[in-house]
Design a protein around this motif. Structure first.
Motif, PDB file in Angstrom:
ATOM      1  N   ASN A  32      25.857  -2.715  -8.274  1.00 58.10           N
ATOM      2  CA  ASN A  32      26.704  -2.714  -6.976  1.00 58.10           C
ATOM      3  C   ASN A  32      27.740  -1.225  -6.833  1.00 58.10           C
ATOM      4  N   PHE A  34      30.750   0.911  -4.873  1.00 57.36           N
ATOM      5  CA  PHE A  34      31.839   0.671  -4.046  1.00 57.36           C
ATOM      6  C   PHE A  34      32.543   2.073  -3.702  1.00 57.36           C
ATOM      7  N   ASN A  94      29.253  -1.263 -10.582  1.00 54.98           N
ATOM      8  CA  ASN A  94      28.942  -2.050 -11.797  1.00 54.98           C
ATOM      9  C   ASN A  94      27.536  -2.483 -11.967  1.00 54.98           C
ATOM     10  N   ASN A  98      28.240  -7.753 -14.739  1.00 55.82           N
ATOM     11  CA  ASN A  98      29.436  -7.963 -15.394  1.00 55.82           C
ATOM     12  C   ASN A  98      30.381  -7.708 -14.411  1.00 55.82           C
ATOM     13  N   TYR A  99      31.499  -7.844 -14.850  1.00 57.97           N
ATOM     14  CA  TYR A  99      32.903  -7.821 -13.706  1.00 57.97           C
ATOM     15  C   TYR A  99      33.460  -6.356 -13.813  1.00 57.97           C
ATOM     16  N   GLN A 100      33.031  -5.428 -15.077  1.00 54.84           N
ATOM     17  CA  GLN A 100      33.926  -4.433 -14.874  1.00 54.84           C
ATOM     18  C   GLN A 100      33.415  -3.408 -14.276  1.00 54.84           C
ATOM     19  N   LEU A 101      34.222  -2.787 -13.348  1.00 56.90           N
ATOM     20  CA  LEU A 101      33.787  -1.559 -12.478  1.00 56.90           C
ATOM     21  C   LEU A 101      33.981  -0.518 -13.429  1.00 56.90           C
TER      22      LEU A 101
ATOM     23  N   PHE B  33      42.430  -8.216 -13.453  1.00 57.64           N
ATOM     24  CA  PHE B  33      42.305  -6.880 -14.301  1.00 57.64           C
ATOM     25  C   PHE B  33      43.311  -6.150 -14.445  1.00 57.64           C
ATOM     26  N   TYR B  35      44.395  -2.108 -15.320  1.00 56.08           N
ATOM     27  CA  TYR B  35      43.853  -0.800 -15.172  1.00 56.08           C
ATOM     28  C   TYR B  35      45.140   0.129 -15.522  1.00 56.08           C
ATOM     29  N   LEU B  45      39.880   0.599 -17.294  1.00 48.27           N
ATOM     30  CA  LEU B  45      40.035  -0.889 -17.564  1.00 48.27           C
ATOM     31  C   LEU B  45      40.813  -1.188 -18.821  1.00 48.27           C
ATOM     32  N   PHE B  48      40.553  -7.497 -18.834  1.00 50.78           N
ATOM     33  CA  PHE B  48      40.267  -8.353 -17.748  1.00 50.78           C
ATOM     34  C   PHE B  48      40.038  -9.793 -18.260  1.00 50.78           C
ATOM     35  N   GLY B  97      32.765 -13.339  -8.694  1.00 50.03           N
ATOM     36  CA  GLY B  97      31.299 -12.785  -9.022  1.00 50.03           C
ATOM     37  C   GLY B  97      31.735 -11.324  -9.231  1.00 50.03           C
ATOM     38  N   ASP B  98      30.393 -10.583  -9.706  1.00 51.48           N
ATOM     39  CA  ASP B  98      30.298  -9.340 -10.128  1.00 51.48           C
ATOM     40  C   ASP B  98      30.726  -8.268  -8.647  1.00 51.48           C
ATOM     41  N   THR B  99      30.186  -8.911  -7.568  1.00 49.82           N
ATOM     42  CA  THR B  99      30.123  -8.075  -6.580  1.00 49.82           C
ATOM     43  C   THR B  99      31.369  -8.286  -5.436  1.00 49.82           C
ATOM     44  N   GLN B 102      37.614  -6.293  -5.334  1.00 49.09           N
ATOM     45  CA  GLN B 102      38.804  -6.296  -6.128  1.00 49.09           C
ATOM     46  C   GLN B 102      39.897  -5.989  -5.239  1.00 49.09           C
TER      47      GLN B 102
END
Lengths: 113, 113
Positions: A32, A34, A94, A98-101, B33, B35, B45, B48, B97-99, B102
């Motif tokens: 994904n 961004f 990501n 998982n949630y981590q960008l 999260f 950062y 990060l 989270f 979700g992961d998409t 944020q």
């Protein structure tokens, strides 16, 4: 480990010039993607995102980005920049569901009036 | 509109002090999260949380801890502040979700003397 590379740390353009900011990532699976923007004195905000479908994604304020899977790239474009586009632009990825960008280092864009 | 607020915009602390940074979101988001943002390094990060009382380490958790006792609130704690923790700290939240996008707070610029 995943990583994101933004090739240009600083870009200076005149108004009405065309813009392309590079973003390459290293991850072989489903990703994904961004682009976020931080205008001076403001919060980071989403510009556009891609997670499936048409690889050409349109975002706010006339920005678009193209996902080229074979090149592991997600470059940001705008045909004609304005002074108000002066900001810092961040690419993020990501994968692994998982949630981590994972964030690029950012590109500071300055538009000369 | 999603709103993410952070308790302080600017904070100055002394080496060895315990520092609390608070973040509150008003959109019932599952994920939150923390950062840190440093010039040329993008966003890294720290921790989270994907649910109340749940937390996961990010890339740079050393010297930090977090607390999430309520869904809307996510706290970052510097147990014993050091000068290399001088930075901009950003809080973000996303739906689940992961998409999911944020959403970021305005940031806290922490200086440790």
């Amino acid at each position: 480990a995943q990583s994101v590379s933004q090739h240009n740390h600083h870009v200076i353009l005149s108004e009405a010039a065309s813009l392309e900011l590079g973003c390459n990532y290293s991850y072989g699976g489903t990703v994904n993607l961004f682009w976020y923007v931080q205008y001076p004195g403001q919060h980071l905000q989403l510009l556009l995102k891609y997670f499936s479908g048409d690889p050409l994604v349109k975002g706010i304020k006339g920005f678009e980005a193209e996902f080229i899977k074979s090149k592991f790239s997600f470059n940001l474009r705008k045909p004609s920049v304005q002074w108000s586009d002066t900001a810092e632009y961040f690419c993020a990825v990501n994968g692994d569901s998982n949630y981590q960008l994972i964030w690029g280092a950012g590109t500071k864009l300055i538009i000369k009036p | 509109d999603v709103k993410v607020t952070q308790s302080s915009r600017y904070l100055v602390k002394r080496t060895g002090e315990k520092v609390f940074l608070e973040c509150v979101q008003d959109m019932d988001h599952e994920n939150m999260f923390w950062y840190r943002q440093d010039p040329g390094l993008g966003l890294r990060l720290i921790y989270f949380s994907y649910d109340v009382k749940m937390k996961e380490k990010g890339d740079i958790p050393e010297g930090y801890s977090v607390s999430r006792e309520k869904k809307e609130r996510f706290s970052l704690i510097l147990e014993s502040a050091s000068t290399n923790q001088t930075s901009m700290y950003l809080c973000a939240s996303s739906l689940s979700g992961d998409t999911d996008t944020q959403y970021f707070g305005p940031g806290t610029r922490l200086t440790v003397l």
